[in-house]
Design a protein around this motif. Structure first.
Motif, PDB file in Angstrom:
ATOM      1  N   GLY A 239     101.827  69.313  77.120  1.00 20.17           N
ATOM      2  CA  GLY A 239     100.681  69.745  77.903  1.00 20.17           C
ATOM      3  C   GLY A 239      99.442  70.168  77.165  1.00 20.17           C
ATOM      4  O   GLY A 239      98.500  70.697  77.764  1.00 20.17           O
ATOM      5  N   TYR A 240      99.392  69.926  75.864  1.00 20.27           N
ATOM      6  CA  TYR A 240      98.192  70.246  75.094  1.00 20.27           C
ATOM      7  C   TYR A 240      97.224  69.068  75.117  1.00 20.27           C
ATOM      8  O   TYR A 240      97.639  67.910  75.041  1.00 20.27           O
ATOM      9  CB  TYR A 240      98.540  70.511  73.630  1.00 20.27           C
ATOM     10  CG  TYR A 240      99.162  71.850  73.316  1.00 20.27           C
ATOM     11  CD1 TYR A 240      98.519  72.765  72.483  1.00 20.27           C
ATOM     12  CD2 TYR A 240     100.412  72.205  73.819  1.00 20.27           C
ATOM     13  CE1 TYR A 240      99.096  73.979  72.160  1.00 20.27           C
ATOM     14  CE2 TYR A 240     101.003  73.431  73.508  1.00 20.27           C
ATOM     15  CZ  TYR A 240     100.338  74.312  72.678  1.00 20.27           C
ATOM     16  OH  TYR A 240     100.924  75.519  72.369  1.00 20.27           O
ATOM     17  N   ASP A 241      95.934  69.367  75.193  1.00 23.17           N
ATOM     18  CA  ASP A 241      94.929  68.366  74.848  1.00 23.17           C
ATOM     19  C   ASP A 241      94.932  68.270  73.321  1.00 23.17           C
ATOM     20  O   ASP A 241      95.107  69.281  72.637  1.00 23.17           O
ATOM     21  CB  ASP A 241      93.548  68.781  75.342  1.00 23.17           C
ATOM     22  CG  ASP A 241      93.441  68.759  76.851  1.00 23.17           C
ATOM     23  OD1 ASP A 241      94.109  67.921  77.481  1.00 23.17           O
ATOM     24  OD2 ASP A 241      92.699  69.599  77.401  1.00 23.17           O
TER      25      ASP A 241
ATOM     26  N   CYS B 162      90.041  65.953  64.426  1.00 21.91           N
ATOM     27  CA  CYS B 162      88.728  66.558  64.201  1.00 21.91           C
ATOM     28  C   CYS B 162      88.145  66.237  62.829  1.00 21.91           C
ATOM     29  O   CYS B 162      87.211  66.911  62.370  1.00 21.91           O
ATOM     30  CB  CYS B 162      88.829  68.072  64.387  1.00 21.91           C
ATOM     31  SG  CYS B 162      89.390  68.548  66.033  1.00 21.91           S
ATOM     32  N   PHE B 163      88.690  65.210  62.183  1.00 19.98           N
ATOM     33  CA  PHE B 163      88.212  64.865  60.843  1.00 19.98           C
ATOM     34  C   PHE B 163      86.709  64.597  60.851  1.00 19.98           C
ATOM     35  O   PHE B 163      85.986  65.000  59.946  1.00 19.98           O
ATOM     36  CB  PHE B 163      88.972  63.646  60.314  1.00 19.98           C
ATOM     37  CG  PHE B 163      88.701  63.339  58.869  1.00 19.98           C
ATOM     38  CD1 PHE B 163      89.472  63.902  57.866  1.00 19.98           C
ATOM     39  CD2 PHE B 163      87.661  62.490  58.500  1.00 19.98           C
ATOM     40  CE1 PHE B 163      89.219  63.628  56.524  1.00 19.98           C
ATOM     41  CE2 PHE B 163      87.399  62.209  57.170  1.00 19.98           C
ATOM     42  CZ  PHE B 163      88.189  62.785  56.178  1.00 19.98           C
TER      43      PHE B 163
ATOM     44  N   LEU C  29      95.282  71.224  70.702  1.00 20.94           N
ATOM     45  CA  LEU C  29      95.768  71.029  69.338  1.00 20.94           C
ATOM     46  C   LEU C  29      94.749  70.221  68.550  1.00 20.94           C
ATOM     47  O   LEU C  29      94.379  69.113  68.943  1.00 20.94           O
ATOM     48  CB  LEU C  29      97.108  70.289  69.334  1.00 20.94           C
ATOM     49  CG  LEU C  29      97.694  70.109  67.921  1.00 20.94           C
ATOM     50  CD1 LEU C  29      98.384  71.388  67.456  1.00 20.94           C
ATOM     51  CD2 LEU C  29      98.657  68.933  67.866  1.00 20.94           C
ATOM     52  N   ALA C  30      94.302  70.781  67.430  1.00 18.27           N
ATOM     53  CA  ALA C  30      93.353  70.095  66.552  1.00 18.27           C
ATOM     54  C   ALA C  30      94.064  69.647  65.286  1.00 18.27           C
ATOM     55  O   ALA C  30      94.751  70.440  64.637  1.00 18.27           O
ATOM     56  CB  ALA C  30      92.201  71.022  66.188  1.00 18.27           C
ATOM     57  N   SER C  31      93.922  68.392  64.947  1.00 19.88           N
ATOM     58  CA  SER C  31      94.412  67.907  63.657  1.00 19.88           C
ATOM     59  C   SER C  31      93.210  67.670  62.747  1.00 19.88           C
ATOM     60  O   SER C  31      92.104  67.390  63.217  1.00 19.88           O
ATOM     61  CB  SER C  31      95.219  66.612  63.821  1.00 19.88           C
ATOM     62  OG  SER C  31      94.426  65.586  64.410  1.00 19.88           O
ATOM     63  N   GLN C  32      93.429  67.821  61.440  1.00 20.99           N
ATOM     64  CA  GLN C  32      92.377  67.577  60.451  1.00 20.99           C
ATOM     65  C   GLN C  32      91.119  68.386  60.760  1.00 20.99           C
ATOM     66  O   GLN C  32      90.001  67.877  60.795  1.00 20.99           O
ATOM     67  CB  GLN C  32      92.060  66.085  60.390  1.00 20.99           C
ATOM     68  CG  GLN C  32      93.278  65.190  60.217  1.00 20.99           C
ATOM     69  CD  GLN C  32      94.076  65.520  58.959  1.00 20.99           C
ATOM     70  OE1 GLN C  32      93.505  65.775  57.909  1.00 20.99           O
ATOM     71  NE2 GLN C  32      95.396  65.508  59.045  1.00 20.99           N
TER      72      GLN C  32
ATOM     73  N   PHE D 282      95.298  75.933  69.564  1.00 21.33           N
ATOM     74  CA  PHE D 282      94.391  76.909  70.165  1.00 21.33           C
ATOM     75  C   PHE D 282      94.843  77.245  71.580  1.00 21.33           C
ATOM     76  O   PHE D 282      95.220  76.350  72.348  1.00 21.33           O
ATOM     77  CB  PHE D 282      92.976  76.350  70.252  1.00 21.33           C
ATOM     78  CG  PHE D 282      92.311  76.114  68.923  1.00 21.33           C
ATOM     79  CD1 PHE D 282      91.426  77.044  68.396  1.00 21.33           C
ATOM     80  CD2 PHE D 282      92.568  74.949  68.189  1.00 21.33           C
ATOM     81  CE1 PHE D 282      90.803  76.820  67.167  1.00 21.33           C
ATOM     82  CE2 PHE D 282      91.951  74.722  66.969  1.00 21.33           C
ATOM     83  CZ  PHE D 282      91.072  75.667  66.450  1.00 21.33           C
ATOM     84  N   VAL D 283      94.813  78.514  71.919  1.00 21.76           N
ATOM     85  CA  VAL D 283      95.019  78.947  73.297  1.00 21.76           C
ATOM     86  C   VAL D 283      93.744  79.652  73.728  1.00 21.76           C
ATOM     87  O   VAL D 283      93.311  80.619  73.094  1.00 21.76           O
ATOM     88  CB  VAL D 283      96.232  79.897  73.423  1.00 21.76           C
ATOM     89  CG1 VAL D 283      96.392  80.353  74.878  1.00 21.76           C
ATOM     90  CG2 VAL D 283      97.510  79.210  72.938  1.00 21.76           C
TER      91      VAL D 283
END
Length: 252
Positions: A23-25, A29-30, A133-136, A155-156
């Motif tokens: 359920g996370y977006d 984010c590189f 959820l952010a990657s990179q 992130f919440v």
């Protein structure tokens, strides 16, 4: 035919897919745009670790009867510089705000002094919160000397509560603690002011601990749900058990 055994292919991408399932977006984010006028996530600089647009939207949703001044003051308190504090002090202070809400004082429209408590997270109904959820995700040190790119940050309501460091499938996760995590805590301490969970994994093995925990206190996670259903020690089991919306409410 070449085979990609990289950390990204074997560990990071399945983890991102799993966060999406629960359920996370999610976003890579590189190439995030960071500026005051045209920003992908609302950050003006990469030193910022709070996603203010997401935070503002969440606070407005959770506090529909409060005016914008109360929301603005709560955001100011959550995002203020805590660099003069130790990591432990800063983290403890933010944790109290997350649990109890932010108390603000301001003049209402009638010019009267008003005290309000702004709710930051809905602890009763997790579906009312924003999960991202952010990657990179690039983060610059307060000194401006270092620029780091942690693997995954959860992130919440715009606050970076989950920090995940991944190693290649054959790598030792103790290395993620002794080298990567310790380095991050020194160079980009501001992201740990908000931290609730640190997850270290190489995919097959995974451990969870607090921002202040020594390596010996990072634990395997076998429980999947509140009923005690057991699973193997793996990153999937740990993510489902600690970062699922219900689990996140119980473990923060």
């Amino acid at each position: 035919m070449s085979t990609d055994y990289s950390e990204d292919k074997l560990v990071e991408q399945p983890a991102i897919a799993l966060f999406s399932q629960i359920g996370y977006d999610t976003a890579n984010c590189f190439y995030e745009k960071v500026s005051s006028s045209d920003s992908t996530l609302g950050r003006e600089t990469t030193e910022e670790v709070v996603l203010v647009p997401k935070l503002r939207s969440a606070l407005q949703k959770l506090n529909p009867d409060l005016d914008s001044e109360a929301i603005n003051l709560a955001i100011e308190e959550l995002t203020r510089d805590r660099g003069a504090m130790s990591l432990v002090q800063a983290n403890r202070e933010v944790y109290k705000l997350l649990k109890d809400g932010v108390k603000v004082a301001f003049e209402n429209d009638e010019g009267e002094e008003t005290d309000e408590t702004v709710r930051i997270i809905d602890w009763n109904d997790p579906e009312n919160n924003d999960f991202f959820l952010a990657s990179q995700f690039w983060i610059t040190s307060p000194s401006g000397i270092y620029k780091k790119r942690p693997d995954l940050i959860g992130f919440v309501n715009g606050l970076p509560l989950i920090f995940i460091e991944l190693k290649k499938s054959h790598g030792k996760i103790e290395h993620a603690y002794k080298h990567n995590l310790k380095d991050y805590k020194t160079t980009i301490p501001q992201v740990f002011w908000y931290n609730a969970l640190v997850i270290l994994s190489n995919g097959s093995r995974a451990k969870v601990g607090s921002m202040t925990a020594g390596w010996e206190h990072f634990a395997d996670w076998k429980r999947i749900n509140s009923e005690g259903e057991q699973g193997v020690i793996s990153l999937e089991t740990l993510i489902r058990g600690t970062c699922g919306k219900q689990g996140m409410q119980q473990n923060v």
